[in-house]
Design a protein around this motif. Sequence first.
Motif, PDB file in Angstrom:
ATOM      1  N   VAL A 185     -49.407 -22.489 -12.331  1.00 33.67           N
ATOM      2  CA  VAL A 185     -48.601 -21.913 -13.401  1.00 33.67           C
ATOM      3  C   VAL A 185     -49.513 -21.089 -14.287  1.00 33.67           C
ATOM      4  O   VAL A 185     -50.628 -21.509 -14.612  1.00 33.67           O
ATOM      5  CB  VAL A 185     -47.872 -23.013 -14.209  1.00 33.67           C
ATOM      6  CG1 VAL A 185     -48.852 -23.999 -14.822  1.00 33.67           C
ATOM      7  CG2 VAL A 185     -46.990 -22.389 -15.292  1.00 33.67           C
ATOM      8  N   MET A 186     -49.071 -19.890 -14.649  1.00 32.39           N
ATOM      9  CA  MET A 186     -49.866 -18.982 -15.467  1.00 32.39           C
ATOM     10  C   MET A 186     -49.092 -18.593 -16.720  1.00 32.39           C
ATOM     11  O   MET A 186     -47.862 -18.508 -16.701  1.00 32.39           O
ATOM     12  CB  MET A 186     -50.226 -17.715 -14.669  1.00 32.39           C
ATOM     13  CG  MET A 186     -51.058 -18.001 -13.436  1.00 32.39           C
ATOM     14  SD  MET A 186     -52.697 -18.646 -13.860  1.00 32.39           S
ATOM     15  CE  MET A 186     -53.254 -19.226 -12.248  1.00 32.39           C
ATOM     16  N   GLN A 187     -49.835 -18.344 -17.786  1.00 34.11           N
ATOM     17  CA  GLN A 187     -49.210 -17.900 -19.029  1.00 34.11           C
ATOM     18  C   GLN A 187     -48.538 -16.555 -18.825  1.00 34.11           C
ATOM     19  O   GLN A 187     -47.436 -16.314 -19.316  1.00 34.11           O
ATOM     20  CB  GLN A 187     -50.261 -17.810 -20.130  1.00 34.11           C
ATOM     21  CG  GLN A 187     -49.700 -17.464 -21.500  1.00 34.11           C
ATOM     22  CD  GLN A 187     -50.796 -17.290 -22.537  1.00 34.11           C
ATOM     23  OE1 GLN A 187     -51.763 -16.573 -22.301  1.00 34.11           O
ATOM     24  NE2 GLN A 187     -50.654 -17.957 -23.674  1.00 34.11           N
ATOM     25  N   ASP A 188     -49.190 -15.676 -18.082  1.00 36.67           N
ATOM     26  CA  ASP A 188     -48.649 -14.350 -17.785  1.00 36.67           C
ATOM     27  C   ASP A 188     -49.070 -13.985 -16.373  1.00 36.67           C
ATOM     28  O   ASP A 188     -50.253 -13.788 -16.099  1.00 36.67           O
ATOM     29  CB  ASP A 188     -49.167 -13.323 -18.792  1.00 36.67           C
ATOM     30  CG  ASP A 188     -48.602 -11.928 -18.551  1.00 36.67           C
ATOM     31  OD1 ASP A 188     -47.843 -11.748 -17.576  1.00 36.67           O
ATOM     32  OD2 ASP A 188     -48.921 -11.011 -19.327  1.00 36.67           O
ATOM     33  N   GLU A 189     -48.115 -13.922 -15.459  1.00 36.87           N
ATOM     34  CA  GLU A 189     -48.428 -13.660 -14.057  1.00 36.87           C
ATOM     35  C   GLU A 189     -49.053 -12.292 -13.829  1.00 36.87           C
ATOM     36  O   GLU A 189     -49.724 -12.057 -12.830  1.00 36.87           O
ATOM     37  CB  GLU A 189     -47.154 -13.782 -13.208  1.00 36.87           C
ATOM     38  CG  GLU A 189     -46.548 -15.168 -13.177  1.00 36.87           C
ATOM     39  CD  GLU A 189     -47.418 -16.183 -12.457  1.00 36.87           C
ATOM     40  OE1 GLU A 189     -48.305 -15.766 -11.679  1.00 36.87           O
ATOM     41  OE2 GLU A 189     -47.217 -17.385 -12.672  1.00 36.87           O
TER      42      GLU A 189
END
Length: 234
Positions: free
Chosen positions: A110-114
Amino acid sequence: MHIDYIDQFSDDTEEFRQKVSEVVKPVQQARKDQGIITDWYLYRVEYPGTHQSQYNYVSITISEQISAFEDITDGVAAEFEDRNSQQLVEEFEGVFTPNHSELWRIRNSVMQDENSRPSRYMVKNYMNVGQGYEFEYQMMEDETARPLHQRRMENDVMKGWELNAMILPGGLEYGYNFSTIDYYDHLEHVEFGFTEELILQTHPDTDINEFFENINRSRDLVRREVWELVDSLD
């Protein structure tokens, strides 16, 4: 995820990085343009997990297919009509003579902003999970740890998180079989992990002592390292 652990203690750092820029990066960019790999990163080991570390740089190559790691010449020749592709591959292999290599599968991410650029720092936590406890451990990471990391991303103190399972090599003597990766833009954020406040905000009515007992029961933290990004692909 293919990881090469590289020993550059005795070599000239500037020369090494120049070779990476002129040889390694163009080859990996060509492989990405051909769709063979999805990304490549070079990290410097800022804080090793042992006093006697045998590597100080780490090369990470990401692909959707394990077969992408079999032959780096795939897709290279067509991209370098003005250069001898065979010579380029030989130079590539000369730059990267790893101390050892590992092959991992990314189980959760999971990323804060892909769409953001790679974070400056990457913390790799090497875990040893006992035989028969693999499913329990992955469930703990998926259902308990991931929401906590997501809240940290909402608070803008973390850029991303991953859970990885070792494919090769393996065996009890190797020492670890899972890892998690924490991504940060600022070193100061590495210090703050699962605080009581964060846990209760994310998992209300949680018994804090039981929470940490469950984590410690499911795995042993073998070592923790901090890597700083040196280079990556466009």
